[in-house]
Design a protein around this motif. Structure first.
Motif, PDB file in Angstrom:
ATOM      1  N   ILE A  81     -20.317  16.727  43.240  1.00  0.00           N
ATOM      2  CA  ILE A  81     -19.712  17.276  44.857  1.00  0.00           C
ATOM      3  C   ILE A  81     -19.995  15.905  45.745  1.00  0.00           C
ATOM      4  CG2 ILE A  81     -20.280  18.777  46.788  1.00  0.00           C
ATOM      5  CD1 ILE A  81     -20.974  20.685  44.658  1.00  0.00           C
ATOM      6  N   ASN A  82     -21.346  15.244  46.064  1.00  0.00           N
ATOM      7  CA  ASN A  82     -21.259  14.237  46.667  1.00  0.00           C
ATOM      8  C   ASN A  82     -21.254  13.007  46.617  1.00  0.00           C
ATOM      9  OD1 ASN A  82     -23.829  15.452  48.554  1.00  0.00           O
ATOM     10  ND2 ASN A  82     -25.180  14.982  47.342  1.00  0.00           N
ATOM     11  N   HIS A  83     -20.641  12.317  45.300  1.00  0.00           N
ATOM     12  CA  HIS A  83     -19.944  11.817  45.396  1.00  0.00           C
ATOM     13  C   HIS A  83     -18.569  11.245  45.654  1.00  0.00           C
ATOM     14  CE1 HIS A  83     -23.059   8.658  43.672  1.00  0.00           C
ATOM     15  NE2 HIS A  83     -23.221   9.600  42.775  1.00  0.00           N
ATOM     16  N   LEU A  84     -17.814  12.602  45.201  1.00  0.00           N
ATOM     17  CA  LEU A  84     -16.366  12.864  46.003  1.00  0.00           C
ATOM     18  C   LEU A  84     -16.218  12.579  46.842  1.00  0.00           C
ATOM     19  CD1 LEU A  84     -15.760  16.370  43.064  1.00  0.00           C
ATOM     20  CD2 LEU A  84     -14.878  13.661  42.941  1.00  0.00           C
ATOM     21  N   TYR A  85     -16.792  14.081  47.998  1.00  0.00           N
ATOM     22  CA  TYR A  85     -16.956  13.380  49.437  1.00  0.00           C
ATOM     23  C   TYR A  85     -16.773  12.177  49.576  1.00  0.00           C
ATOM     24  CZ  TYR A  85     -17.304  18.711  50.170  1.00  0.00           C
ATOM     25  OH  TYR A  85     -16.642  19.859  50.271  1.00  0.00           O
ATOM     26  N   GLU A  86     -17.912  11.229  49.266  1.00  0.00           N
ATOM     27  CA  GLU A  86     -18.463  10.363  49.706  1.00  0.00           C
ATOM     28  C   GLU A  86     -16.383   9.190  48.964  1.00  0.00           C
ATOM     29  OE1 GLU A  86     -20.915   7.882  47.835  1.00  0.00           O
ATOM     30  OE2 GLU A  86     -22.873   9.206  48.464  1.00  0.00           O
ATOM     31  N   LEU A  87     -15.934   9.054  48.589  1.00  0.00           N
ATOM     32  CA  LEU A  87     -14.980   8.500  48.140  1.00  0.00           C
ATOM     33  C   LEU A  87     -13.738   9.090  48.438  1.00  0.00           C
ATOM     34  CD1 LEU A  87     -14.986   8.924  43.723  1.00  0.00           C
ATOM     35  CD2 LEU A  87     -15.122   6.884  45.085  1.00  0.00           C
ATOM     36  N   LYS A  88     -13.725  11.024  48.481  1.00  0.00           N
ATOM     37  CA  LYS A  88     -12.584  10.889  49.926  1.00  0.00           C
ATOM     38  C   LYS A  88     -12.888   9.958  51.280  1.00  0.00           C
ATOM     39  CE  LYS A  88     -11.790  15.547  52.240  1.00  0.00           C
ATOM     40  NZ  LYS A  88     -12.060  16.264  52.635  1.00  0.00           N
ATOM     41  N   ASN A  89     -14.222  10.197  51.691  1.00  0.00           N
ATOM     42  CA  ASN A  89     -14.007  10.020  52.935  1.00  0.00           C
ATOM     43  C   ASN A  89     -13.751   8.145  53.485  1.00  0.00           C
ATOM     44  OD1 ASN A  89     -15.309  11.890  54.179  1.00  0.00           O
ATOM     45  ND2 ASN A  89     -17.406  11.292  53.888  1.00  0.00           N
ATOM     46  N   CYS A  90     -13.519   7.621  51.877  1.00  0.00           N
ATOM     47  CA  CYS A  90     -13.584   6.379  51.816  1.00  0.00           C
ATOM     48  C   CYS A  90     -11.650   5.952  51.669  1.00  0.00           C
ATOM     49  CB  CYS A  90     -14.062   5.337  50.891  1.00  0.00           C
ATOM     50  SG  CYS A  90     -16.210   5.296  50.783  1.00  0.00           S
ATOM     51  N   ARG A  91     -11.507   6.482  51.202  1.00  0.00           N
ATOM     52  CA  ARG A  91     -10.157   7.009  51.007  1.00  0.00           C
ATOM     53  C   ARG A  91      -9.539   6.771  49.436  1.00  0.00           C
ATOM     54  NH1 ARG A  91      -7.508   4.365  56.078  1.00  0.00           N
ATOM     55  NH2 ARG A  91      -7.300   2.647  55.195  1.00  0.00           N
ATOM     56  N   THR A  92     -10.562   7.062  49.148  1.00  0.00           N
ATOM     57  CA  THR A  92     -10.268   6.541  47.337  1.00  0.00           C
ATOM     58  C   THR A  92      -9.628   7.266  46.703  1.00  0.00           C
ATOM     59  OG1 THR A  92     -12.310   4.429  47.778  1.00  0.00           O
ATOM     60  CG2 THR A  92     -11.841   5.367  45.838  1.00  0.00           C
ATOM     61  N   VAL A  93     -10.504   8.604  46.823  1.00  0.00           N
ATOM     62  CA  VAL A  93      -9.167   9.511  46.227  1.00  0.00           C
ATOM     63  C   VAL A  93      -8.946  10.632  47.177  1.00  0.00           C
ATOM     64  CG1 VAL A  93     -10.778  12.142  45.261  1.00  0.00           C
ATOM     65  CG2 VAL A  93     -11.531   9.482  44.812  1.00  0.00           C
ATOM     66  N   LYS A  94      -8.674  11.613  46.843  1.00  0.00           N
ATOM     67  CA  LYS A  94      -7.865  12.374  48.215  1.00  0.00           C
ATOM     68  C   LYS A  94      -8.213  14.144  46.968  1.00  0.00           C
ATOM     69  CE  LYS A  94      -3.210  14.071  49.341  1.00  0.00           C
ATOM     70  NZ  LYS A  94      -1.513  14.038  49.059  1.00  0.00           N
TER      71      LYS A  94
ATOM     72  N   PRO B 107      -9.597  30.095  46.442  1.00  0.00           N
ATOM     73  CA  PRO B 107      -9.680  28.377  46.897  1.00  0.00           C
ATOM     74  C   PRO B 107      -9.638  27.455  46.149  1.00  0.00           C
ATOM     75  CG  PRO B 107     -10.505  29.919  48.235  1.00  0.00           C
ATOM     76  CD  PRO B 107     -10.464  30.581  47.569  1.00  0.00           C
ATOM     77  N   HIS B 108      -9.227  26.732  45.876  1.00  0.00           N
ATOM     78  CA  HIS B 108      -9.991  26.063  44.497  1.00  0.00           C
ATOM     79  C   HIS B 108      -9.340  24.229  45.276  1.00  0.00           C
ATOM     80  CE1 HIS B 108      -5.944  26.434  42.818  1.00  0.00           C
ATOM     81  NE2 HIS B 108      -6.371  24.712  41.999  1.00  0.00           N
ATOM     82  N   GLY B 109     -10.029  22.931  45.136  1.00  0.00           N
ATOM     83  CA  GLY B 109      -9.784  21.457  45.613  1.00  0.00           C
ATOM     84  C   GLY B 109      -9.216  21.070  43.848  1.00  0.00           C
ATOM     85  N   SER B 110      -8.147  20.242  44.191  1.00  0.00           N
ATOM     86  CA  SER B 110      -7.626  19.151  43.522  1.00  0.00           C
ATOM     87  C   SER B 110      -7.671  18.122  43.320  1.00  0.00           C
ATOM     88  CB  SER B 110      -6.296  19.378  42.652  1.00  0.00           C
ATOM     89  OG  SER B 110      -6.186  20.463  42.041  1.00  0.00           O
ATOM     90  N   PHE B 111      -8.193  16.731  42.855  1.00  0.00           N
ATOM     91  CA  PHE B 111      -9.029  15.911  42.954  1.00  0.00           C
ATOM     92  C   PHE B 111      -7.894  14.137  42.800  1.00  0.00           C
ATOM     93  CE2 PHE B 111     -12.615  18.120  43.867  1.00  0.00           C
ATOM     94  CZ  PHE B 111     -13.067  17.767  44.698  1.00  0.00           C
ATOM     95  N   GLN B 112      -7.343  12.707  43.345  1.00  0.00           N
ATOM     96  CA  GLN B 112      -6.630  12.775  42.936  1.00  0.00           C
ATOM     97  C   GLN B 112      -6.686  11.025  43.486  1.00  0.00           C
ATOM     98  OE1 GLN B 112      -2.314  13.408  44.257  1.00  0.00           O
ATOM     99  NE2 GLN B 112      -1.461  11.869  42.217  1.00  0.00           N
ATOM    100  N   ALA B 113      -6.615  10.347  43.012  1.00  0.00           N
ATOM    101  CA  ALA B 113      -7.016   8.565  42.987  1.00  0.00           C
ATOM    102  C   ALA B 113      -6.130   8.228  44.240  1.00  0.00           C
ATOM    103  CB  ALA B 113      -7.130   8.140  42.041  1.00  0.00           C
ATOM    104  N   THR B 114      -5.773   8.005  44.891  1.00  0.00           N
ATOM    105  CA  THR B 114      -5.182   7.338  45.520  1.00  0.00           C
ATOM    106  C   THR B 114      -4.748   5.702  45.666  1.00  0.00           C
ATOM    107  OG1 THR B 114      -6.590   6.254  46.692  1.00  0.00           O
ATOM    108  CG2 THR B 114      -5.842   8.625  47.899  1.00  0.00           C
TER     109      THR B 114
END
Length: 55
Positions: free
Chosen positions: A20-33, A42-49
């Motif tokens: 979870i922490n790594h995904l939020y870090e990647l999201k903040n760096c705009r590496t993952v959407k 509700p659920h979330g999906s992650f995708q490389a930007t």
């Protein structure tokens, strides 16, 4: 696009909080959407930007 549970299965030895922490870090760096689907539950999906593909 990968859901959180699918990512956990791909990395079986990772702690849930670490992932979870790594995904939020990647999201903040705009590496993952992260896309949250407004369904119950509700659920979330992650995708490389595109930003992640340039580096």
């Amino acid at each position: 696009m990968q859901r959180f549970g699918e990512l956990r299965k791909l990395i079986p030895d990772i702690n849930q909080m670490i992932l979870i922490n790594h995904l939020y870090e990647l999201k903040n760096c705009r590496t993952v959407k992260c896309t949250v689907c407004p369904i119950m539950p509700p659920h979330g999906s992650f995708q490389a930007t595109q930003h992640s593909q340039l580096n």
